[in-house]
Structure formats: C-alpha cells, structure tokens
Design a protein around this motif. Sequence first.
Motif, PDB file in Angstrom:
ATOM      1  N   GLY A 132       0.809  -1.226   0.000  1.00 33.23           N
ATOM      2  CA  GLY A 132       0.000   0.000   0.000  1.00 33.23           C
ATOM      3  C   GLY A 132       0.834   1.263   0.000  1.00 33.23           C
ATOM      4  N   VAL A 133       2.154   1.134   0.059  1.00 37.55           N
ATOM      5  CA  VAL A 133       3.023   2.313   0.123  1.00 37.55           C
ATOM      6  C   VAL A 133       3.928   2.387  -1.115  1.00 37.55           C
ATOM      7  N   THR A 134       4.731   1.333  -1.300  1.00 38.89           N
ATOM      8  CA  THR A 134       5.658   1.332  -2.452  1.00 38.89           C
ATOM      9  C   THR A 134       5.089   0.480  -3.589  1.00 38.89           C
ATOM     10  N   GLY A 135       3.955  -0.129  -3.341  1.00 33.75           N
ATOM     11  CA  GLY A 135       3.309  -1.025  -4.303  1.00 33.75           C
ATOM     12  C   GLY A 135       2.335  -1.884  -3.524  1.00 33.75           C
ATOM     13  N   TYR A 136       2.113  -3.094  -3.984  1.00 25.83           N
ATOM     14  CA  TYR A 136       1.221  -4.004  -3.254  1.00 25.83           C
ATOM     15  C   TYR A 136       1.780  -5.411  -3.294  1.00 25.83           C
ATOM     16  N   MET A 137       1.365  -6.222  -2.305  1.00 25.62           N
ATOM     17  CA  MET A 137       1.752  -7.636  -2.297  1.00 25.62           C
ATOM     18  C   MET A 137       0.499  -8.499  -2.255  1.00 25.62           C
ATOM     19  N   SER A 138       0.554  -9.648  -2.923  1.00 23.23           N
ATOM     20  CA  SER A 138      -0.575 -10.587  -2.940  1.00 23.23           C
ATOM     21  C   SER A 138      -0.043 -11.986  -2.674  1.00 23.23           C
ATOM     22  N   ASN A 139      -0.978 -12.901  -2.376  1.00 28.27           N
ATOM     23  CA  ASN A 139      -0.562 -14.300  -2.222  1.00 28.27           C
ATOM     24  C   ASN A 139      -0.101 -14.840  -3.569  1.00 28.27           C
ATOM     25  N   VAL A 140       0.789 -15.830  -3.514  1.00 30.10           N
ATOM     26  CA  VAL A 140       1.288 -16.441  -4.757  1.00 30.10           C
ATOM     27  C   VAL A 140       0.102 -16.956  -5.579  1.00 30.10           C
ATOM     28  N   GLY A 141       0.064 -16.591  -6.845  1.00 29.47           N
ATOM     29  CA  GLY A 141      -0.975 -17.088  -7.759  1.00 29.47           C
ATOM     30  C   GLY A 141      -2.258 -16.284  -7.758  1.00 29.47           C
ATOM     31  N   ASP A 142      -2.399 -15.315  -6.856  1.00 31.66           N
ATOM     32  CA  ASP A 142      -3.655 -14.551  -6.796  1.00 31.66           C
ATOM     33  C   ASP A 142      -3.619 -13.418  -7.841  1.00 31.66           C
ATOM     34  N   VAL A 143      -3.823 -13.818  -9.092  1.00 29.59           N
ATOM     35  CA  VAL A 143      -3.685 -12.838 -10.184  1.00 29.59           C
ATOM     36  C   VAL A 143      -4.817 -11.804 -10.163  1.00 29.59           C
ATOM     37  N   ASP A 144      -5.977 -12.179  -9.614  1.00 28.36           N
ATOM     38  CA  ASP A 144      -7.071 -11.201  -9.528  1.00 28.36           C
ATOM     39  C   ASP A 144      -6.677 -10.048  -8.607  1.00 28.36           C
ATOM     40  N   ASP A 145      -6.107 -10.412  -7.459  1.00 27.21           N
ATOM     41  CA  ASP A 145      -5.697  -9.374  -6.505  1.00 27.21           C
ATOM     42  C   ASP A 145      -4.583  -8.507  -7.098  1.00 27.21           C
ATOM     43  N   MET A 146      -3.642  -9.149  -7.771  1.00 28.64           N
ATOM     44  CA  MET A 146      -2.538  -8.375  -8.369  1.00 28.64           C
ATOM     45  C   MET A 146      -3.079  -7.401  -9.409  1.00 28.64           C
ATOM     46  N   ALA A 147      -4.036  -7.867 -10.226  1.00 30.33           N
ATOM     47  CA  ALA A 147      -4.608  -6.990 -11.266  1.00 30.33           C
ATOM     48  C   ALA A 147      -5.373  -5.843 -10.622  1.00 30.33           C
ATOM     49  N   LYS A 148      -6.125  -6.144  -9.577  1.00 28.78           N
ATOM     50  CA  LYS A 148      -6.894  -5.093  -8.873  1.00 28.78           C
ATOM     51  C   LYS A 148      -5.923  -4.023  -8.342  1.00 28.78           C
ATOM     52  N   ASN A 149      -4.840  -4.465  -7.713  1.00 29.59           N
ATOM     53  CA  ASN A 149      -3.861  -3.522  -7.163  1.00 29.59           C
ATOM     54  C   ASN A 149      -3.159  -2.718  -8.252  1.00 29.59           C
TER      55      ASN A 149
END
Length: 378
Positions: free
Chosen positions: A313-330
């Motif tokens: 939330g500061v320098t970028g975002y982190m998601s669980n491995v394989g959670d491409v939906d969360d990565m795309a949302k971020n």
Amino acid sequence: MKIGIVCYPTFGGSGVVATELGKALALKGHQIHFITYSQPFRLSYFTENIFYHEVTVSDYPLFEYQPYESALTSKIVDVVKHEGLDLLHVHYAIPHASAALMAKDILASQNVYIPFITTLHGTDITLVGRDPAFLPVIKYSLEKSDAVTSVSESLRKDTIDIFHLQKEIEVIPNFIDLREYNVKFDKCSRHRYATNGEKIMIHISNFRKVKRVEDVLRVFDKVRKKTPCKLILVGDGPERPNIDKLCRELDTCGDIISVGKIADPKDVLSIADLFILPSETESFGLAALEAMAMKIPVISTNTGGLPELNINGVTGYMSNVGDVDDMAKNALHILSDAETLTKFRERAYKRAEDFDISKILKDYENLYNIVVKNKALV
Ligand code: GMT
C-alpha cells in the motif's frame, strides 16, 4: 585489502550483487580479483583496481560432467598465492563455498591462511540447496565459512530451518547505487512502445519456473481489459515456450514487447510505470529494488524477502502467490490516475534510498575487517 570475489558471471541477481559490490569496493581503493568462468556481464569495461581470473575446465572425453568445482578450487589456490589475497568472498553457496573451503585447506597445508565469507542469495538454499544431492556439502561448507551472510532476514531463517545450522548468519541486504539512477535516460523513447496515454508494465527475470512469468501475462491481460496498457518483458529463460503459448491463447502478444536479456535495464525501466514480480519465492527481489530506484512501484507476491523490500500500500502491493485477480486489482489502483501513480512512484524511490550502497557497503567492509583481524590471530 586484496579481495577475491567468486560468483556466477551470467544473468542473475547474485552475479549482479557480486559485481556491483566489487566495483564499489574497487572505487574505495580495495584491489578486487574476480574468479569465475567468464567475464561478469556488468563488468565489460576497464576499471581501475579490478582484475579478472578465468576458470577453465579441460574437456577430457572421460568426463560426462566437467569437474568445474576442482578447476575453480585450483584457480582460487593459484590466485590467493600469487596475488597475495587477504580474503575470499564467495557469492551463491553451490559450489563456491565448498570450493573455497577446499582451497583454504590446501593453502593451509602450504602455510598460507585465507579466510572466506559465503553470501547466500536464495535458490542456493531454498531450491537447489535443500536437494539431498547437495545438502550435506553445503551445510558443512557453511559451518566452516569464516562468516556467512544472507541477503534478507527471510533467507537467514530459511537457512537455519533447512540446514539446522549452528553458524551465525549476518543479514546484509542487497543494494543499488542511487547515483547511477539519478541521471538522464534518453536511449528509450516511451512513444515507441506506448502511445495515447497507454501505461507500461514491466517484468524482468531469468524466466525460470520460480518467477511465475505466466502470472505476469494473466495479470497484464486483466489490467489491459480495463486500461490501455503495454507489457515489456526483459530477460529470457526456460519458461519462454510457455509464455509464447499463453500470450497466443490470451491474444495479448500484440501488446507485449520482449526485449531479451539486457545487461543494464535502467534505460528500459526509465519508460515504465509499474513493475510486476509474481514469484513463487524470492529471497530478496533485486530486480524490484532496481525498479524502485527508477521510481517504479511494485506489484509482487508476499513470499520470502519481498515484504522486507516492498511495503504494502506504500511502495506497491503484495498478494498471495498465484492470486492474479488481486494483483490486477492492485495494479489498476496504482495506474488509476496520475496523482496516485506519482505518490507510489515517490514512495518507491524513498524506500530504495534505504538500500543505497552508501548505507550497505560499510556492513561488508566491517565484516571483512573482523574476518581479516581474526586471520592475524591465527
Ligand atoms: O534466481 C536464482 O535462481 C538465483 C539468484 C540469482 O543469481 O539471480 O537469485 C537470487 O539472488 C538475488 C540476489 O541476491 C535475489 O535478489 C533473488 O531474490 C534470488 N532469487 C530467488 O530467491 C528466486
């Protein structure tokens, strides 16, 4: 001090760290001797105080596998003796730590004392190192190293867990030289890759399975459906056929630019908006730090040492491995408007300042001094 550096010269973070460390030490007046099987790729120019010793293995028909470790050991013995080295610093445990240990023993039998430091980089512990084919040799050579460092706290813990190591491990994180990032980059023109306000996502890796490059494509596909976007892929490796197949399936190939292995990615980074690193595991994530130093926020997984670098939330975002939906949302959130992107860019750069070589180099020099002082006591 006269320091021998043993590393992999090819594309890869451990070789980059070893080479950049050697260059920085040479600038401070140390004499640096690289011992490796080819010229480190970020060292293809003349630099004062830097020397290179090539390890060659003769190709005898009996060998199905060439005995590189023996050739490396013999080369280390030769260089230590004839250049009068004070210290060896080996990067990536396999097979460098055991070669250094063997060289140390051989030299001791000739009344020459040479201490060695082993720096662990990641897969030498987390993937390859835990393989029973290597484990006892690595464990023994780490126990016998004069000092062991790891590039993150996470890797330190993994090493202790996997090897049940008694040895103390000092964490010295990876670094960048920010002076090299605060210059004008004009070799790459953004308009040649992205037009009409299109955003540019970028991924840099050795395209091994552990990097999950297919996730990069899946995230990109989701992002470009919502916002005009291009993806630049830097690097290459064994996953390439799968990536080509997936980009055809997703029909994204037209928006993906593959530029191959680039020795110094700063030029191409200078035109990018967002870095993506969805690795299965990553002991540190040097490529992400290099992106942050170019003011690029990072979408990464939350494994290994990545949380020690990327602040959610500061320098970028982190998601669980394989959670491409969360990565795309971020990713979409960061790219949503100019103001948000600028904030993430500024904070990514600010974080990179914590890893400037001016702050990290002294940790290595202090350790060198301790190890060499112990040498005087022997
Ligand atoms: O990726 C590898 O297989 C080896 C190694 C390399 O030489 O690139 O990468 C590791 O070392 C880098 C430098 O310390 C770290 O930034 C990377 O996170 C680490 N890779 C992994 O842990 C997968």
